[in-house]
Design a protein around this motif. Structure first.
Motif, short mmCIF file in Angstrom:
data_model
loop_
_atom_site.label_atom_id
_atom_site.label_comp_id
_atom_site.label_asym_id
_atom_site.label_seq_id
_atom_site.Cartn_x
_atom_site.Cartn_y
_atom_site.Cartn_z
N PRO A 45 6.67 9.25 -1.30
CA PRO A 45 6.73 7.84 -1.54
C PRO A 45 6.41 7.47 -2.90
N LYS A 46 7.21 6.81 -3.76
CA LYS A 46 7.02 6.02 -5.05
C LYS A 46 6.95 4.65 -4.48
N VAL A 47 5.99 4.13 -4.85
CA VAL A 47 5.51 2.34 -4.57
C VAL A 47 5.53 1.56 -5.57
N VAL A 48 6.17 0.11 -5.56
CA VAL A 48 5.62 -0.83 -6.57
C VAL A 48 4.20 -0.90 -6.43
N ALA A 49 3.45 -0.77 -7.76
CA ALA A 49 2.01 -0.96 -7.67
C ALA A 49 1.49 -2.50 -7.22
N PRO A 50 0.57 -2.52 -6.48
CA PRO A 50 -0.47 -1.64 -6.42
C PRO A 50 -0.27 -0.98 -5.00
N ALA A 51 0.60 -1.60 -3.87
CA ALA A 51 0.43 -0.97 -2.46
C ALA A 51 1.91 -1.16 -1.89
N GLU A 236 1.52 9.55 -11.39
CA GLU A 236 1.70 10.41 -10.43
C GLU A 236 0.09 10.97 -10.11
N GLY A 237 -0.05 11.31 -8.68
CA GLY A 237 -1.57 11.95 -8.55
C GLY A 237 -2.51 10.64 -8.20
N VAL A 238 -2.03 9.74 -7.85
CA VAL A 238 -2.98 8.59 -7.67
C VAL A 238 -3.58 8.98 -5.98
N GLU A 239 -5.09 9.32 -6.27
CA GLU A 239 -5.88 9.67 -5.03
C GLU A 239 -6.89 8.73 -4.74
N THR A 240 -7.24 7.64 -5.45
CA THR A 240 -8.33 6.92 -5.13
C THR A 240 -7.75 5.28 -5.11
N ALA A 241 -8.51 4.51 -4.44
CA ALA A 241 -8.24 3.14 -4.49
C ALA A 241 -8.62 2.62 -6.02
N GLU A 242 -9.70 3.35 -6.69
CA GLU A 242 -9.90 2.97 -8.04
C GLU A 242 -8.77 3.13 -8.95
N GLN A 243 -8.43 4.49 -8.80
CA GLN A 243 -7.19 4.62 -9.78
C GLN A 243 -6.09 3.93 -9.52
N GLN A 244 -5.75 3.43 -8.16
CA GLN A 244 -4.63 2.65 -8.01
C GLN A 244 -4.93 1.18 -8.55
N LEU A 255 3.36 3.71 -8.41
CA LEU A 255 2.59 4.57 -8.19
C LEU A 255 2.79 5.69 -7.18
N GLN A 256 2.34 6.87 -7.39
CA GLN A 256 2.79 7.88 -6.51
C GLN A 256 1.30 8.68 -6.36
N GLY A 257 1.18 9.24 -5.10
CA GLY A 257 0.11 10.00 -4.94
C GLY A 257 -0.31 9.84 -3.54
N TYR A 258 -1.55 10.98 -3.29
CA TYR A 258 -1.80 11.04 -1.96
C TYR A 258 -2.37 9.63 -1.33
N ALA A 271 6.93 7.42 9.58
CA ALA A 271 5.40 7.14 10.02
C ALA A 271 4.37 7.05 9.12
N SER A 272 4.48 7.83 8.20
CA SER A 272 3.45 8.13 7.12
C SER A 272 3.33 6.86 6.33
N LEU A 273 4.29 5.63 6.23
CA LEU A 273 4.13 4.58 5.79
C LEU A 273 3.47 3.51 6.00
N ASP A 274 2.53 3.76 6.90
CA ASP A 274 1.52 2.70 7.36
C ASP A 274 0.83 1.97 6.45
N SER A 275 0.33 2.69 5.45
CA SER A 275 -0.45 2.17 4.43
C SER A 275 0.37 1.09 3.31
N VAL A 276 1.61 1.68 3.16
CA VAL A 276 2.30 0.63 2.29
C VAL A 276 3.39 -0.12 2.97
N GLN A 277 3.74 -1.06 2.54
CA GLN A 277 4.58 -2.15 2.75
C GLN A 277 6.11 -1.37 2.82
N GLU A 278 6.78 -1.63 3.61
CA GLU A 278 8.16 -0.99 3.88
C GLU A 278 9.05 -2.22 3.53
N ILE A 279 10.28 -1.68 2.86
CA ILE A 279 11.34 -2.64 2.59
C ILE A 279 12.22 -2.73 3.90
#
Ligand code: C2E
Ligand code: CA
Ligand code: CA
Ligand code: CA
Length: 279
Positions: A45-51, A236-244, A255-258, A271-279
């Motif tokens: 996923p590529k998501v609009v910052a932050p989430a 790219e490579g955003v791995e933590t909430a702090e980086q986000q 943003l893009q990253g694990y 199914a993997s999009l639970d943590s990000v809002q979906e259009i």
């Protein structure tokens, strides 16, 4: 040796070091991999910052080898480049990405875009523009939903030719993204001439990112430069909430990253999009 005669190249063996032998073995397996349908794409996923919401995915090549299991691109792309195999593999990637995006559009996710990586050999190959045009037509996709990611160093190699090809691709209506930005040596004048829409800050800067260190200053400078050039800024490579949080505050659009979502097979993406809002 016992192995003699099993492989057509075995009479070279005495002269060949272990590494060269391993490369030949890999090359032989890779040669048939396309016909045996062993390649697949994972999508991140590529998501609009932050989430979120998610605006698209990056297609990442995988080789599901019967001998080696799931192989990451770094293990076979250099060889595919050297042998020119990357052209056929890359054409498959472009078509497969378009096919999958069309499916998602048909399932109601019609604003999603898809990003495909292009290597140096692909960019220098005369058939690229036709391949991209044909794939868009075959899958009846609006060109604007295809993003072609080209690394800064790829764009710099044979810079004048790259500019011509990128201009032709832009004329088709696709978007160009400058990948791994900050790791190459582009001059500002060259950057200004590149027909790019997006700049991706290399993961190396993001990994070290923490409030107050040099990387935060570098990322700020890259963002300012990109915005001056009218580019959308992706980290790219955003791995933590702090980086986000920090990247969002510094002005990254996407943003893009694990932390936002790992690369997964198409059927697992929703199914993997639970943590990000979906259009
Ligand atoms: P890239 O274009 O810079 O892609 C990002 C790489 O970082 C991917 O590795 C991705 O899985 C990984 N990644 C994503 N998020 C994170 C994160 O939060 N942390 C960490 N540590 N890594 C993250 P992957 O899939 O192994 O691909 C490696 C490289 O192979 C890509 O780098 C790209 O240059 C190349 N590549 C991948 N697919 C293709 C393709 O279809 N064609 C061509 N020509 N090159 C490809
Ligand atoms: Ca990329
Ligand atoms: Ca990258
Ligand atoms: Ca990279």
């Amino acid at each position: 040796s016992k192995e003699a005669g099993r492989n057509c190249y075995s009479f070279f063996e005495p002269k060949m070091n272990a590494n060269a032998h391993a490369q030949l073995q890999l090359q032989q397996e890779l040669l048939g991999a396309l016909d045996r349908n062993e390649f697949l794409l994972h999508y991140q996923p590529k998501v609009v910052a932050p989430a979120g919401p998610m605006i698209g995915v990056e297609a990442l090549l995988r080789w599901n080898s019967p001998q080696r299991g799931m192989v990451a691109p770094d293990a076979f792309l250099p060889l595919a480049e050297r042998t020119g195999l990357i052209v056929a593999i890359g054409n498959w990637v472009i078509n497969e990405a378009c096919r999958q995006l069309k499916l998602w559009h048909g399932q109601g996710h019609d604003s999603w875009s898809i990003a495909v990586n292009l290597s140096t050999v692909q960019l220098g190959h005369p058939g690229l523009v036709d391949t991209v045009r044909d794939a868009l037509q075959r899958h009846d996709l609006a060109p604007a939903c295809l993003v072609l990611e080209v690394t800064e160093s790829t764009a710099m190699r044979d810079a004048e030719t790259s500019l011509i090809i990128l201009d032709q691709l832009t004329s088709l209506g696709v978007s160009i993204s400058i990948d791994d930005f900050g790791t190459g040596y582009s001059s500002l004048l060259y950057l200004k001439r590149l027909p790019a829409n997006e700049l991706k800050i290399d993961r190396g800067f993001v990994t070290e990112l923490a409030q107050g260190n040099d990387d935060a200053a570098i990322v700020s400078a890259i963002i300012a430069l990109g915005k001056t050039l009218g580019l959308k800024i992706v980290a790219e490579g955003v791995e933590t909430a702090e980086q986000q949080a920090l990247l969002t505050r510094l002005g990254c659009n996407t943003l893009q990253g694990y932390y936002l979502g790992r690369p997964v097979a198409a059927e697992k993406l929703l199914a993997s999009l639970d943590s990000v809002q979906e259009i």
